[in-house]
Design a protein around this motif. Structure first.
Motif, PDB file in Angstrom:
ATOM      1  N   VAL A 128     -42.577 -10.288  57.917  1.00  0.00           N
ATOM      2  CA  VAL A 128     -41.770  -9.933  56.747  1.00  0.00           C
ATOM      3  C   VAL A 128     -41.737  -9.207  58.089  1.00  0.00           C
ATOM      4  N   THR A 129     -39.882  -9.508  58.372  1.00  0.00           N
ATOM      5  CA  THR A 129     -39.277  -8.166  59.161  1.00  0.00           C
ATOM      6  C   THR A 129     -39.241  -6.660  59.731  1.00  0.00           C
ATOM      7  N   GLN A 130     -39.306  -6.072  59.721  1.00  0.00           N
ATOM      8  CA  GLN A 130     -38.368  -4.807  59.481  1.00  0.00           C
ATOM      9  C   GLN A 130     -37.953  -4.550  58.547  1.00  0.00           C
ATOM     10  N   GLU A 131     -36.863  -5.102  59.288  1.00  0.00           N
ATOM     11  CA  GLU A 131     -35.290  -5.408  58.684  1.00  0.00           C
ATOM     12  C   GLU A 131     -35.245  -5.786  57.110  1.00  0.00           C
ATOM     13  N   VAL A 132     -35.845  -7.071  57.423  1.00  0.00           N
ATOM     14  CA  VAL A 132     -36.137  -7.365  55.762  1.00  0.00           C
ATOM     15  C   VAL A 132     -37.170  -6.669  54.668  1.00  0.00           C
ATOM     16  N   TRP A 133     -37.810  -6.021  55.006  1.00  0.00           N
ATOM     17  CA  TRP A 133     -38.255  -4.787  54.668  1.00  0.00           C
ATOM     18  C   TRP A 133     -37.899  -3.145  54.140  1.00  0.00           C
ATOM     19  N   GLU A 134     -36.751  -3.024  55.140  1.00  0.00           N
ATOM     20  CA  GLU A 134     -35.857  -1.828  54.943  1.00  0.00           C
ATOM     21  C   GLU A 134     -34.593  -2.522  53.973  1.00  0.00           C
ATOM     22  N   ARG A 135     -34.357  -3.109  53.750  1.00  0.00           N
ATOM     23  CA  ARG A 135     -34.183  -4.438  52.857  1.00  0.00           C
ATOM     24  C   ARG A 135     -34.379  -4.532  51.634  1.00  0.00           C
ATOM     25  N   PHE A 136     -34.967  -4.558  51.744  1.00  0.00           N
ATOM     26  CA  PHE A 136     -36.076  -4.256  50.413  1.00  0.00           C
ATOM     27  C   PHE A 136     -36.686  -3.128  49.732  1.00  0.00           C
ATOM     28  N   ARG A 137     -37.012  -2.385  50.702  1.00  0.00           N
ATOM     29  CA  ARG A 137     -36.992  -1.026  50.375  1.00  0.00           C
ATOM     30  C   ARG A 137     -35.821   0.063  49.850  1.00  0.00           C
ATOM     31  N   ASP A 138     -34.360  -0.819  50.353  1.00  0.00           N
ATOM     32  CA  ASP A 138     -33.428   0.051  49.742  1.00  0.00           C
ATOM     33  C   ASP A 138     -32.509  -0.342  48.798  1.00  0.00           C
ATOM     34  N   THR A 139     -32.878  -1.480  48.902  1.00  0.00           N
ATOM     35  CA  THR A 139     -32.344  -2.506  46.969  1.00  0.00           C
ATOM     36  C   THR A 139     -32.123  -1.573  45.783  1.00  0.00           C
ATOM     37  N   SER A 140     -31.593  -1.541  45.644  1.00  0.00           N
ATOM     38  CA  SER A 140     -31.213  -1.390  44.234  1.00  0.00           C
ATOM     39  C   SER A 140     -31.973  -2.271  43.048  1.00  0.00           C
ATOM     40  N   TYR A 162     -43.596   5.160  44.919  1.00  0.00           N
ATOM     41  CA  TYR A 162     -43.526   4.204  43.698  1.00  0.00           C
ATOM     42  C   TYR A 162     -41.453   3.999  43.832  1.00  0.00           C
ATOM     43  N   VAL A 163     -40.864   2.723  43.495  1.00  0.00           N
ATOM     44  CA  VAL A 163     -40.100   2.792  42.968  1.00  0.00           C
ATOM     45  C   VAL A 163     -38.982   2.668  41.564  1.00  0.00           C
ATOM     46  N   ASP A 164     -38.167   3.178  40.961  1.00  0.00           N
ATOM     47  CA  ASP A 164     -37.308   2.566  40.316  1.00  0.00           C
ATOM     48  C   ASP A 164     -37.371   0.888  39.613  1.00  0.00           C
ATOM     49  N   SER A 165     -37.989   0.410  38.960  1.00  0.00           N
ATOM     50  CA  SER A 165     -37.931  -1.000  39.221  1.00  0.00           C
ATOM     51  C   SER A 165     -38.499  -0.716  37.346  1.00  0.00           C
ATOM     52  N   SER A 166     -37.549  -1.656  36.732  1.00  0.00           N
ATOM     53  CA  SER A 166     -38.597  -2.409  35.221  1.00  0.00           C
ATOM     54  C   SER A 166     -39.275  -3.137  35.963  1.00  0.00           C
ATOM     55  N   THR A 167     -40.197  -3.871  36.680  1.00  0.00           N
ATOM     56  CA  THR A 167     -41.171  -5.197  36.962  1.00  0.00           C
ATOM     57  C   THR A 167     -41.921  -4.586  38.057  1.00  0.00           C
ATOM     58  N   VAL A 168     -41.600  -3.613  38.978  1.00  0.00           N
ATOM     59  CA  VAL A 168     -42.385  -2.883  40.633  1.00  0.00           C
ATOM     60  C   VAL A 168     -42.858  -1.902  39.639  1.00  0.00           C
ATOM     61  N   ASP A 169     -43.552  -1.377  41.105  1.00  0.00           N
ATOM     62  CA  ASP A 169     -44.459  -0.070  40.669  1.00  0.00           C
ATOM     63  C   ASP A 169     -44.423   1.042  41.930  1.00  0.00           C
ATOM     64  N   GLN A 170     -45.570  -0.366  42.657  1.00  0.00           N
ATOM     65  CA  GLN A 170     -44.960   0.619  44.807  1.00  0.00           C
ATOM     66  C   GLN A 170     -44.529  -0.888  44.508  1.00  0.00           C
ATOM     67  N   ILE A 171     -44.325  -0.092  46.445  1.00  0.00           N
ATOM     68  CA  ILE A 171     -43.704  -1.083  47.547  1.00  0.00           C
ATOM     69  C   ILE A 171     -44.630  -0.310  48.454  1.00  0.00           C
ATOM     70  N   GLY A 172     -45.038  -1.424  49.505  1.00  0.00           N
ATOM     71  CA  GLY A 172     -45.652  -0.532  51.136  1.00  0.00           C
ATOM     72  C   GLY A 172     -45.551  -1.818  52.030  1.00  0.00           C
ATOM     73  N   TYR A 173     -45.458  -1.066  53.485  1.00  0.00           N
ATOM     74  CA  TYR A 173     -45.508  -2.100  54.758  1.00  0.00           C
ATOM     75  C   TYR A 173     -46.074  -1.832  55.375  1.00  0.00           C
ATOM     76  N   ASP A 174     -46.540  -2.883  56.196  1.00  0.00           N
ATOM     77  CA  ASP A 174     -47.788  -2.659  57.391  1.00  0.00           C
ATOM     78  C   ASP A 174     -47.329  -3.467  58.023  1.00  0.00           C
ATOM     79  N   GLU A 175     -46.161  -2.063  58.770  1.00  0.00           N
ATOM     80  CA  GLU A 175     -45.184  -2.502  60.352  1.00  0.00           C
ATOM     81  C   GLU A 175     -46.826  -3.752  60.749  1.00  0.00           C
TER      82      GLU A 175
END
Length: 70
Positions: A38-50, A5-18
């Motif tokens: 989606v590369t691991q690096e892009v996923w990590e940037r997405f996961r960590d973005t505010s 679960y993420v703190d977002s006004s539009t997105v509820d949940q995210i996940g990554y299938d490596e």
């Protein structure tokens, strides 16, 4: 694959299938999108973005990642 679960006004949940290189995005509306190539690096940037929505627009959509809705 675990969804988080993420703190977002539009997105509820995210996940990554490596193994498949796929980012899963579940919106608060219930729509589930899967972005491919989606590369691991892009996923990590997405996961960590505010701002998940801004990242989706500026990275996944603007750069034309393949996407499908489940």
């Amino acid at each position: 694959m675990d969804l988080i679960y993420v703190d977002s006004s539009t997105v509820d949940q995210i996940g990554y299938d490596e193994y498949e290189g796929e980012a899963h995005v579940i919106f608060k509306t219930g729509r589930h999108y899967i972005y491919s190539e989606v590369t691991q690096e892009v996923w990590e940037r997405f996961r960590d973005t505010s701002s998940k929505g801004r990242f989706l627009n500026e990275e996944f959509k603007a750069k034309g990642y393949p996407v499908r809705e489940t």
